[in-house]
Design an enzyme around this catalytic site. Structure first.
Site, PDB file in Angstrom:
ATOM      1  N   ALA A   1      24.634 -30.409 -80.480  1.00 43.99           N
ATOM      2  CA  ALA A   1      23.342 -29.783 -80.738  1.00 43.99           C
ATOM      3  C   ALA A   1      22.282 -30.869 -80.599  1.00 43.99           C
ATOM      4  CB  ALA A   1      23.332 -29.185 -82.138  1.00 43.99           C
TER       5      ALA A   1
ATOM      6  N   GLY B   1      28.458 -29.743 -81.284  1.00 41.03           N
ATOM      7  CA  GLY B   1      28.262 -28.404 -80.731  1.00 41.03           C
ATOM      8  C   GLY B   1      28.916 -28.223 -79.365  1.00 41.03           C
TER       9      GLY B   1
ATOM     10  N   GLU C   1      32.491 -27.510 -80.114  1.00 43.49           N
ATOM     11  CA  GLU C   1      32.494 -26.148 -80.688  1.00 43.49           C
ATOM     12  C   GLU C   1      32.282 -25.086 -79.600  1.00 43.49           C
ATOM     13  OE1 GLU C   1      29.485 -27.512 -83.473  1.00 43.49           O
ATOM     14  OE2 GLU C   1      30.692 -26.777 -85.131  1.00 43.49           O
TER      15      GLU C   1
HETATM   16  N1  CO8 Z   1      20.842 -34.543 -79.000  1.00 39.31           N
HETATM   17  C1  CO8 Z   1      19.721 -34.972 -78.396  1.00 39.31           C
HETATM   18  N2  CO8 Z   1      19.718 -35.899 -77.409  1.00 39.31           N
HETATM   19  C2  CO8 Z   1      20.905 -36.399 -77.025  1.00 39.31           C
HETATM   20  C3  CO8 Z   1      22.113 -35.992 -77.603  1.00 39.31           C
HETATM   21  C4  CO8 Z   1      22.061 -35.007 -78.642  1.00 39.31           C
HETATM   22  N3  CO8 Z   1      23.163 -34.524 -79.230  1.00 39.31           N
HETATM   23  N4  CO8 Z   1      23.119 -36.682 -77.043  1.00 39.31           N
HETATM   24  C5  CO8 Z   1      22.555 -37.472 -76.105  1.00 39.31           C
HETATM   25  N5  CO8 Z   1      21.217 -37.321 -76.104  1.00 39.31           N
HETATM   26  C6  CO8 Z   1      20.236 -38.013 -75.259  1.00 39.31           C
HETATM   27  C7  CO8 Z   1      19.990 -39.422 -75.743  1.00 39.31           C
HETATM   28  O1  CO8 Z   1      19.074 -39.446 -76.812  1.00 39.31           O
HETATM   29  C8  CO8 Z   1      19.453 -40.067 -74.492  1.00 39.31           C
HETATM   30  O2  CO8 Z   1      18.088 -39.711 -74.339  1.00 39.31           O
HETATM   31  P1  CO8 Z   1      17.009 -40.833 -73.870  1.00 39.31           P
HETATM   32  O3  CO8 Z   1      17.455 -41.234 -72.502  1.00 39.31           O
HETATM   33  O4  CO8 Z   1      15.716 -40.072 -73.885  1.00 39.31           O
HETATM   34  O5  CO8 Z   1      17.105 -41.942 -74.857  1.00 39.31           O
HETATM   35  C9  CO8 Z   1      20.240 -39.374 -73.381  1.00 39.31           C
HETATM   36  O6  CO8 Z   1      20.750 -38.170 -73.944  1.00 39.31           O
HETATM   37  C10 CO8 Z   1      21.403 -40.190 -72.884  1.00 39.31           C
HETATM   38  O7  CO8 Z   1      22.190 -40.560 -73.992  1.00 39.31           O
HETATM   39  P2  CO8 Z   1      22.630 -42.075 -74.293  1.00 39.31           P
HETATM   40  O8  CO8 Z   1      21.630 -43.027 -73.738  1.00 39.31           O
HETATM   41  O9  CO8 Z   1      22.930 -42.152 -75.753  1.00 39.31           O
HETATM   42  O10 CO8 Z   1      23.965 -42.161 -73.415  1.00 39.31           O
HETATM   43  P3  CO8 Z   1      25.254 -43.077 -73.720  1.00 39.31           P
HETATM   44  O11 CO8 Z   1      26.138 -42.950 -72.528  1.00 39.31           O
HETATM   45  O12 CO8 Z   1      24.864 -44.412 -74.165  1.00 39.31           O
HETATM   46  O13 CO8 Z   1      25.978 -42.356 -74.981  1.00 39.31           O
HETATM   47  C11 CO8 Z   1      26.840 -40.486 -76.210  1.00 39.31           C
HETATM   48  C12 CO8 Z   1      26.508 -41.078 -74.826  1.00 39.31           C
HETATM   49  C13 CO8 Z   1      28.014 -41.267 -76.840  1.00 39.31           C
HETATM   50  C14 CO8 Z   1      27.267 -39.036 -76.003  1.00 39.31           C
HETATM   51  C15 CO8 Z   1      25.588 -40.572 -77.133  1.00 39.31           C
HETATM   52  O14 CO8 Z   1      24.485 -40.020 -76.438  1.00 39.31           O
HETATM   53  C16 CO8 Z   1      25.754 -39.823 -78.418  1.00 39.31           C
HETATM   54  O15 CO8 Z   1      26.394 -40.311 -79.342  1.00 39.31           O
HETATM   55  N6  CO8 Z   1      25.134 -38.619 -78.525  1.00 39.31           N
HETATM   56  C17 CO8 Z   1      25.161 -37.827 -79.731  1.00 39.31           C
HETATM   57  C18 CO8 Z   1      26.524 -37.194 -79.923  1.00 39.31           C
HETATM   58  C19 CO8 Z   1      26.559 -36.415 -81.211  1.00 39.31           C
HETATM   59  O16 CO8 Z   1      26.513 -36.974 -82.302  1.00 39.31           O
HETATM   60  N7  CO8 Z   1      26.697 -35.082 -81.085  1.00 39.31           N
HETATM   61  C20 CO8 Z   1      26.794 -34.207 -82.238  1.00 39.31           C
HETATM   62  C21 CO8 Z   1      25.435 -33.710 -82.605  1.00 39.31           C
HETATM   63  S1  CO8 Z   1      25.479 -32.772 -84.109  1.00 39.31           S
HETATM   64  C22 CO8 Z   1      26.038 -31.276 -83.637  1.00 39.31           C
HETATM   65  O17 CO8 Z   1      26.334 -31.010 -82.510  1.00 39.31           O
HETATM   66  C23 CO8 Z   1      26.150 -30.273 -84.752  1.00 39.31           C
HETATM   67  C24 CO8 Z   1      26.327 -28.849 -84.246  1.00 39.31           C
HETATM   68  C25 CO8 Z   1      26.020 -27.859 -85.334  1.00 39.31           C
HETATM   69  C26 CO8 Z   1      24.591 -27.877 -85.698  1.00 39.31           C
HETATM   70  C27 CO8 Z   1      24.274 -26.942 -86.804  1.00 39.31           C
HETATM   71  C28 CO8 Z   1      22.842 -27.117 -87.225  1.00 39.31           C
HETATM   72  C29 CO8 Z   1      22.508 -26.589 -88.515  1.00 39.31           C
END
Ligand code: CO8
Length: 258
Positions: free
Chosen positions: A66, A111, A114
């Site tokens: 998400a 997400g 999921e």
């Molecule tokens: N949300 C928003 N932006 C994201 C997300 C995300 N989940 N994942 C990646 N991005 C963005 C980054 O911010 C980045 O943007 P920018 O270039 O503007 O800085 C771009 O995508 C590229 O990402 P990275 O530079 O971080 O790329 P890397 O190759 O270094 O890393 C990863 C890749 C490991 C996937 C890393 O991006 C990461 O850890 N992302 C987050 C993963 C995460 O924690 N996902 C779970 C989110 S919580 C969730 O899904 C809960 C669901 C239920 C919600 C219920 C709500 C009530």
């Protein structure tokens, strides 16, 4: 609706491909993406020309979760509402009358994991990464992860994944039964299409009755589940496909399902 964050392609052979196309955020699910997915799956559910759906992500990610920037400022009631929006959308995927194959091409985190769990079958690229990182962000899984993951991999592995917020690769996902098969990245879509084509050749009504019997039966006690199967089985005998399928067998030819 004109889609901005997803691509929807319907091929001639009854296969539809939905691609989440928000590469700059690794296909993270914000409200707009969720709204578009909901509209797409409503349409696919109703379209009789579609027999099987493939869901994938553009670029190097399936869905990296998400959207954290949308969630960061939320308060409790808004968090509840955002969780419900995701759940409602994923329920449309799970309940879509056509089978949905997740072709997991990269990150399937939070997400994203999921979303893959709301699909019928998961195929992974050798580069796929799965995980529920939510506890590291101070939240629980919120788009069905605490419920669908245990139903897929069992409570021990699901609890380990959720409590540790760890990320696993494709081989481990295969070992624990989270994915059915692993393919080289450049083979993944070809293999997903091959599987979808095999499914699409069978009786659409029989596949759809099977899907609803499996999904409804697994949530209930065995006696009720058997009644669900009996009802589906009985209904098949009111279809042209049953007549054609059995006639073709007796005439020693391939069936021609409409
Ligand atoms: N949300 C928003 N932006 C994201 C997300 C995300 N989940 N994942 C990646 N991005 C963005 C980054 O911010 C980045 O943007 P920018 O270039 O503007 O800085 C771009 O995508 C590229 O990402 P990275 O530079 O971080 O790329 P890397 O190759 O270094 O890393 C990863 C890749 C490991 C996937 C890393 O991006 C990461 O850890 N992302 C987050 C993963 C995460 O924690 N996902 C779970 C989110 S919580 C969730 O899904 C809960 C669901 C239920 C919600 C219920 C709500 C009530």
């Amino acid at each position: 609706m004109d889609f901005v964050n997803i691509l929807l392609e319907k091929k001639d052979d009854g296969i539809a491909i939905v691609t989440i196309n928000r590469e700059k955020a690794l296909n993270a699910l914000n409200s707009d993406v969720l709204d578009e997915l909901a509209v797409a799956f409503d349409e696919l559910d109703k379209d009789d020309s579609v027999k099987c759906v493939i869901l994938t992500g553009a670029g190097r990610s399936f869905v990296a979760g998400a959207d954290i920037s949308e969630m960061a400022p939320l308060e409790a009631a808004q968090g509840y509402k955002f969780g419900k929006k995701g759940m409602d959308t994923f329920m449309k995927v799970e309940k879509c009358s056509k089978p949905v194959i997740a072709a997991v091409n990269g990150f399937a985190l939070g997400g994203g994991c999921e979303l893959s769990l709301s699909c019928d079958i998961r195929l992974a690229s050798s580069k796929a990464k799965f995980g529920q990182p939510e506890t590291g962000l101070g939240i629980t899984p919120g788009f069905g992860g605490t419920q669908r993951l245990i139903r897929t991999v069992g409570s021990g592995m699901a609890k380990e994944m959720i409590y540790t917020a760890g990320i696993i690769g494709a081989e481990e996902a295969l070992r624990i039964g989270l994915v059915n098969h692993i393919y080289e990245p450049d083979q993944l879509m070809d293999e997903a299409i091959k599987l979808a084509t095999t499914i699409a050749k069978n009786s659409a009504s029989a596949v759809q009755y099977s899907k609803s019997a499996i999904n409804n039966g697994v949530q209930t006690d065995i006696e009720t589940a058997m009644e669900i199967e009996r009802s589906a089985f009985g209904l098949c005998f009111a279809t042209e496909d049953q007549k054609e399928g059995m006639k073709a067998f007796l005439e020693k030819r391939s069936p021609e399902f409409k």
